[in-house]
Design a protein around this motif. Structure first.
Motif, PDB file in Angstrom:
ATOM      1  N   MET A   1       0.825  -1.195   0.000  1.00 54.12           N
ATOM      2  CA  MET A   1       0.000   0.000   0.000  1.00 54.12           C
ATOM      3  C   MET A   1       0.869   1.259   0.000  1.00 54.12           C
ATOM      4  N   ARG A   2       1.948   1.231   0.778  1.00 50.41           N
ATOM      5  CA  ARG A   2       2.844   2.385   0.858  1.00 50.41           C
ATOM      6  C   ARG A   2       3.504   2.674  -0.497  1.00 50.41           C
ATOM      7  N   LYS A   3       3.860   1.605  -1.210  1.00 57.07           N
ATOM      8  CA  LYS A   3       4.467   1.725  -2.530  1.00 57.07           C
ATOM      9  C   LYS A   3       3.490   2.387  -3.513  1.00 57.07           C
ATOM     10  N   ILE A   4       2.231   2.004  -3.417  1.00 53.77           N
ATOM     11  CA  ILE A   4       1.202   2.572  -4.299  1.00 53.77           C
ATOM     12  C   ILE A   4       1.002   4.052  -3.989  1.00 53.77           C
ATOM     13  N   LYS A   5       0.926   4.392  -2.706  1.00 53.90           N
ATOM     14  CA  LYS A   5       0.749   5.793  -2.327  1.00 53.90           C
ATOM     15  C   LYS A   5       1.926   6.636  -2.794  1.00 53.90           C
ATOM     16  N   LEU A   6       3.140   6.150  -2.588  1.00 51.86           N
ATOM     17  CA  LEU A   6       4.318   6.879  -3.036  1.00 51.86           C
ATOM     18  C   LEU A   6       4.288   7.046  -4.556  1.00 51.86           C
ATOM     19  N   SER A   7       3.865   6.026  -5.255  1.00 53.50           N
ATOM     20  CA  SER A   7       3.775   6.096  -6.719  1.00 53.50           C
ATOM     21  C   SER A   7       2.856   7.223  -7.157  1.00 53.50           C
ATOM     22  N   TYR A   8       1.678   7.298  -6.548  1.00 51.55           N
ATOM     23  CA  TYR A   8       0.731   8.361  -6.905  1.00 51.55           C
ATOM     24  C   TYR A   8       1.211   9.731  -6.427  1.00 51.55           C
ATOM     25  N   ASP A   9       1.856   9.791  -5.288  1.00 53.73           N
ATOM     26  CA  ASP A   9       2.394  11.066  -4.810  1.00 53.73           C
ATOM     27  C   ASP A   9       3.463  11.594  -5.763  1.00 53.73           C
ATOM     28  N   ILE A  10       4.350  10.723  -6.178  1.00 48.25           N
ATOM     29  CA  ILE A  10       5.438  11.111  -7.090  1.00 48.25           C
ATOM     30  C   ILE A  10       4.874  11.553  -8.438  1.00 48.25           C
ATOM     31  N   THR A  11       3.966  10.782  -8.985  1.00 46.40           N
ATOM     32  CA  THR A  11       3.431  11.128 -10.310  1.00 46.40           C
ATOM     33  C   THR A  11       2.548  12.373 -10.261  1.00 46.40           C
ATOM     34  N   SER A  12       1.844  12.602  -9.163  1.00 43.85           N
ATOM     35  CA  SER A  12       0.977  13.784  -9.081  1.00 43.85           C
ATOM     36  C   SER A  12       1.776  15.078  -9.002  1.00 43.85           C
ATOM     37  N   ALA A  13       3.040  15.000  -8.599  1.00 44.84           N
ATOM     38  CA  ALA A  13       3.890  16.196  -8.529  1.00 44.84           C
ATOM     39  C   ALA A  13       4.048  16.836  -9.907  1.00 44.84           C
ATOM     40  N   TRP A  14       3.905  16.055 -10.961  1.00 44.92           N
ATOM     41  CA  TRP A  14       4.019  16.559 -12.333  1.00 44.92           C
ATOM     42  C   TRP A  14       2.992  17.664 -12.622  1.00 44.92           C
ATOM     43  N   PHE A  15       1.848  17.583 -11.970  1.00 49.17           N
ATOM     44  CA  PHE A  15       0.748  18.496 -12.259  1.00 49.17           C
ATOM     45  C   PHE A  15       0.672  19.675 -11.288  1.00 49.17           C
ATOM     46  N   LYS A  16       1.632  19.786 -10.425  1.00 53.03           N
ATOM     47  CA  LYS A  16       1.584  20.810  -9.377  1.00 53.03           C
ATOM     48  C   LYS A  16       2.683  21.849  -9.544  1.00 53.03           C
ATOM     49  N   GLY A  17       2.400  23.061  -9.146  1.00 51.29           N
ATOM     50  CA  GLY A  17       3.347  24.157  -8.984  1.00 51.29           C
ATOM     51  C   GLY A  17       4.470  24.230  -9.979  1.00 51.29           C
ATOM     52  N   ASP A  18       5.675  24.136  -9.460  1.00 48.70           N
ATOM     53  CA  ASP A  18       6.867  24.329 -10.281  1.00 48.70           C
ATOM     54  C   ASP A  18       6.961  23.329 -11.431  1.00 48.70           C
ATOM     55  N   LEU A  86       3.220   3.815 -12.765  1.00 49.14           N
ATOM     56  CA  LEU A  86       4.100   4.733 -13.486  1.00 49.14           C
ATOM     57  C   LEU A  86       3.803   4.705 -14.983  1.00 49.14           C
ATOM     58  N   LYS A  87       3.647   3.537 -15.537  1.00 49.75           N
ATOM     59  CA  LYS A  87       3.342   3.425 -16.969  1.00 49.75           C
ATOM     60  C   LYS A  87       2.002   4.068 -17.302  1.00 49.75           C
ATOM     61  N   LYS A  88       1.002   3.849 -16.459  1.00 48.91           N
ATOM     62  CA  LYS A  88      -0.301   4.469 -16.706  1.00 48.91           C
ATOM     63  C   LYS A  88      -0.194   5.987 -16.717  1.00 48.91           C
ATOM     64  N   CYS A  89       0.593   6.527 -15.817  1.00 53.18           N
ATOM     65  CA  CYS A  89       0.690   7.977 -15.659  1.00 53.18           C
ATOM     66  C   CYS A  89       1.683   8.626 -16.621  1.00 53.18           C
ATOM     67  N   PHE A  90       2.755   7.935 -16.965  1.00 51.70           N
ATOM     68  CA  PHE A  90       3.865   8.597 -17.653  1.00 51.70           C
ATOM     69  C   PHE A  90       4.363   7.968 -18.941  1.00 51.70           C
ATOM     70  N   LYS A  91       3.805   6.872 -19.377  1.00 50.16           N
ATOM     71  CA  LYS A  91       4.352   6.218 -20.566  1.00 50.16           C
ATOM     72  C   LYS A  91       4.450   7.189 -21.742  1.00 50.16           C
ATOM     73  N   THR A  92       3.382   7.863 -22.057  1.00 45.67           N
ATOM     74  CA  THR A  92       3.383   8.785 -23.193  1.00 45.67           C
ATOM     75  C   THR A  92       4.322   9.961 -22.952  1.00 45.67           C
ATOM     76  N   THR A  93       4.323  10.495 -21.747  1.00 48.56           N
ATOM     77  CA  THR A  93       5.183  11.637 -21.422  1.00 48.56           C
ATOM     78  C   THR A  93       6.653  11.258 -21.518  1.00 48.56           C
ATOM     79  N   PHE A  94       7.030  10.132 -20.926  1.00 45.97           N
ATOM     80  CA  PHE A  94       8.419   9.682 -20.990  1.00 45.97           C
ATOM     81  C   PHE A  94       8.843   9.467 -22.439  1.00 45.97           C
ATOM     82  N   ARG A  95       8.027   8.768 -23.204  1.00 45.51           N
ATOM     83  CA  ARG A  95       8.357   8.474 -24.599  1.00 45.51           C
ATOM     84  C   ARG A  95       8.473   9.762 -25.418  1.00 45.51           C
TER      85      ARG A  95
END
Length: 131
Positions: A1-18, A86-95
């Motif tokens: 569960m902690r791994k999943i939360k960290l995954s979403y926290d990390i990927t959501s940073a893309w849409f915030k602030g800086d 990560l793939k769901k959130c960033f595959k297209t962006t990374f590529r």
């Protein structure tokens, strides 16, 4: 569960602030060069624009994004975040970033007499894997 939360926290940073601001700055800067960096003169122009004082904001934004992607790639390599999320959130962006900046990244890696060969290697490996 902690791994999943960290995954979403990390990927959501893309849409915030800086990061959101950096993404927009980088998108506008990269747009005229899409598909053109294979040409030596365009690659040199791209690099020059990043180096001049008026391009400092674009350079900071681009480096911040590539460092963010490298950090995410390291977290995945260390199995601290979930690859499927990560793939769901960033595959297209990374590529997209990899395809658009491949020649620039490779040029940067060749820099400093080859001492830069490890720059963004984890991001590059992950972007290739996501094909």
């Amino acid at each position: 569960m902690r791994k999943i939360k960290l995954s979403y926290d990390i990927t959501s940073a893309w849409f915030k602030g800086d990061m959101a601001n950096n993404a927009e700055i980088a998108r506008r800067f990269i747009a005229p060069y899409k598909g053109a960096l294979k040409q030596h003169d365009k690659l040199e122009e791209f690099k020059m624009k990043l180096e001049i004082s008026s391009g400092i904001e674009e350079r900071r934004a681009l480096v911040a994004i590539l460092n963010y992607f490298e950090c995410i790639s390291l977290l995945l390599e260390d199995d601290l975040i979930d690859e499927a999320i990560l793939k769901k959130c960033f595959k297209t962006t990374f590529r997209t970033y990899y395809i658009n900046l491949k020649e620039f990244i490779e040029d940067w890696q060749r820099g400093n007499d080859g001492a830069n060969h490890r720059i963004f290697i984890n991001f590059v490996a992950l972007a290739k894997k996501m094909e």
